[in-house]
Design an enzyme around this catalytic site. Structure first.
Site, PDB file in Angstrom:
ATOM      1  N   GLU A 133      -6.443  -1.307  13.303  1.00 17.52           N
ATOM      2  CA  GLU A 133      -5.182  -1.111  12.576  1.00 17.52           C
ATOM      3  C   GLU A 133      -4.290  -0.046  13.219  1.00 17.52           C
ATOM      4  O   GLU A 133      -3.348   0.444  12.596  1.00 17.52           O
ATOM      5  CB  GLU A 133      -5.489  -0.755  11.123  1.00 17.52           C
ATOM      6  CG  GLU A 133      -6.227  -1.873  10.399  1.00 17.52           C
ATOM      7  CD  GLU A 133      -6.564  -1.510   8.980  1.00 17.52           C
ATOM      8  OE1 GLU A 133      -5.648  -1.549   8.144  1.00 17.52           O
ATOM      9  OE2 GLU A 133      -7.723  -1.173   8.708  1.00 17.52           O
ATOM     10  N   SER A 160      -5.614  -4.229   6.284  1.00 15.40           N
ATOM     11  CA  SER A 160      -4.436  -4.903   6.836  1.00 15.40           C
ATOM     12  C   SER A 160      -4.713  -6.362   7.162  1.00 15.40           C
ATOM     13  O   SER A 160      -4.120  -6.941   8.066  1.00 15.40           O
ATOM     14  CB  SER A 160      -3.924  -4.168   8.080  1.00 15.40           C
ATOM     15  OG  SER A 160      -3.475  -2.876   7.756  1.00 15.40           O
ATOM     16  N   SER A 170       6.495  -1.540   2.153  1.00 23.72           N
ATOM     17  CA  SER A 170       5.132  -1.809   1.732  1.00 23.72           C
ATOM     18  C   SER A 170       5.039  -1.734   0.216  1.00 23.72           C
ATOM     19  O   SER A 170       5.869  -1.105  -0.447  1.00 23.72           O
ATOM     20  CB  SER A 170       4.173  -0.796   2.364  1.00 23.72           C
ATOM     21  OG  SER A 170       4.221  -0.856   3.769  1.00 23.72           O
TER      22      SER A 170
END
Length: 376
Positions: free
Chosen positions: A24, A204, A344
């Site tokens: 990530e 993720s 997000s």
């Protein structure tokens, strides 16, 4: 090196740590880009520290634009001749920069660390342990909560012990996969299709495969094992996925739950995968607050706080739930360092709840500075 070793009067110094050794790495860079662009530099003196995929700490000179994920551009922290050294213990509190053959250069004291790392070697308690040993204030959950909530298996055990309902699942450890592969596959066959095969300790949506045919299962497990040798297989649930952001309280105040949101994935994406999250924004729609009955919203908010406290979380976490057509609520997971770009879900939920992105950054840093060092 561009960071000054002198903090201007009235400002606290924050080390923004990002990149890291996990898969990530680019997501962490993108998160750092957003924070660098939004943080109030009148209040905070920022020292950007990048960690390469090999674990080298460097003072980053990258701009927010260079750290952003885009079509054809995946950001990467690269090493050099310098190494940033974190002080250990409470007697020497200066960060230092060391170059081979040269005396150490003092980078200066840091008041608080904002670790923006996702996945192993950052979100899993390892970095938190280093910061605890260094007697440094830092944003987010401590060692135990970070480690437990990084592991989707142990996470579910904590949820069940707190009286929260989880969906059916199977855990495939490395030892079992090597010793009894067929037995593991047979146990998964007892779940209803589709199933989602996931690395136990990644995020993720890295390494996740939706399996609609058991003939695809073995390959899916091998794909997950490229990210983590421990794999969790979850039964697909006919449900909406609703999410709630939790922000710690000040002092003895209770944690705060945001409004509840939902991400709707369209197009060719079977679920909210890496591409849908970061490369194909047109395929997703974020709804906050979610279109759901008020009693469902309030129950999710209540359970989010229960999960946060059961796990021993601090600072921030995003809690994800499944809601079935008959309004049954099952908890899916906690993210102790959720995606943190302005778009997000975690910051978007707080923006919808009245805390804009720059204020949310301030709030998290303030909470970290208030929190006592050591055992608590």
């Amino acid at each position: 090196m561009t960071a000054s070793n002198q903090t201007q009067p009235g400002r606290r110094r924050v080390a923004l740590v990002f990149g890291g050794r996990s898969s990530e790495h680019p997501v962490s860079c993108a998160t750092a880009a957003s924070v660098l662009a939004a943080i109030d530099t009148d209040r905070w003196d920022v020292v950007p520290i990048g960690i390469t995929r090999q674990g080298q700490w460097v003072v980053s000179t990258a701009t927010p634009e260079e750290l952003t994920i885009g079509a054809g551009h995946i950001p990467e922290i690269t090493g050099g001749e310098e190494n940033v050294i974190v002080p250990l213990g409470s007697t020497h509190t200066d960060f230092q920069v060391v170059r081979q053959g040269l005396p150490p250069e003092v980078l200066g004291e840091v008041d608080v660390v904002f670790p923006l790392l996702h996945g192993p070697f950052g979100e899993d308690g390892t970095l938190q342990g280093l910061l605890e040993m260094a007697d440094l204030h830092y944003v987010g959950c401590g060692v135990a909560a970070s480690a437990l909530m990084m592991d989707k298996h142990h996470m579910k055990v904590v949820f069940e012990s707190a009286g929260l309902e989880v969906g059916p699942y199977v855990v495939i450890t490395d030892r079992r996969w090597r010793a009894d592969r067929q037995g593991a596959l047979d146990e998964v066959a007892g779940l209803q299709l589709p199933v989602f095969v996931k690395p136990a300790r990644a995020g993720s949506s890295m390494g996740i495969t939706r399996v609609d045919d058991l003939a695809e299962l073995e390959a899916a497990v091998e794909a997950a094992r490229e990210h983590d040798l421990k794999v969790v297989v979850e039964e697909g649930i006919d449900a909406r996925e609703l999410e709630c952001a939790v922000l710690d309280g000040h002092g003895a105040d209770a944690p705060r739950a945001s409004t509840v949101g939902e991400i709707v994935v369209s197009g060719d994406h079977g679920f909210y995968d890496f591409e849908a999250k970061y490369l194909d924004e047109s395929s997703t729609t974020l709804s906050a607050p979610a279109d759901a009955p008020e009693h469902v919203i309030e129950e999710i908010r209540r359970q989010a706080v229960v999960a946060f406290e059961a796990a021993g979380c601090e600072g921030l976490s995003r809690v994800d739930f499944f809601v079935t057509p008959d309004e049954r609520i099952l908890i899916n997971e906690i993210n102790t360092m959720p995606g943190f770009t302005p778009y997000s879900m975690y910051p978007a939920l707080w923006a919808a709840s009245g805390i804009p992105y720059p204020e949310l950054i301030d709030e998290l840093l303030t909470l970290a500075l208030e929190r006592p060092l050591g055992l608590r």
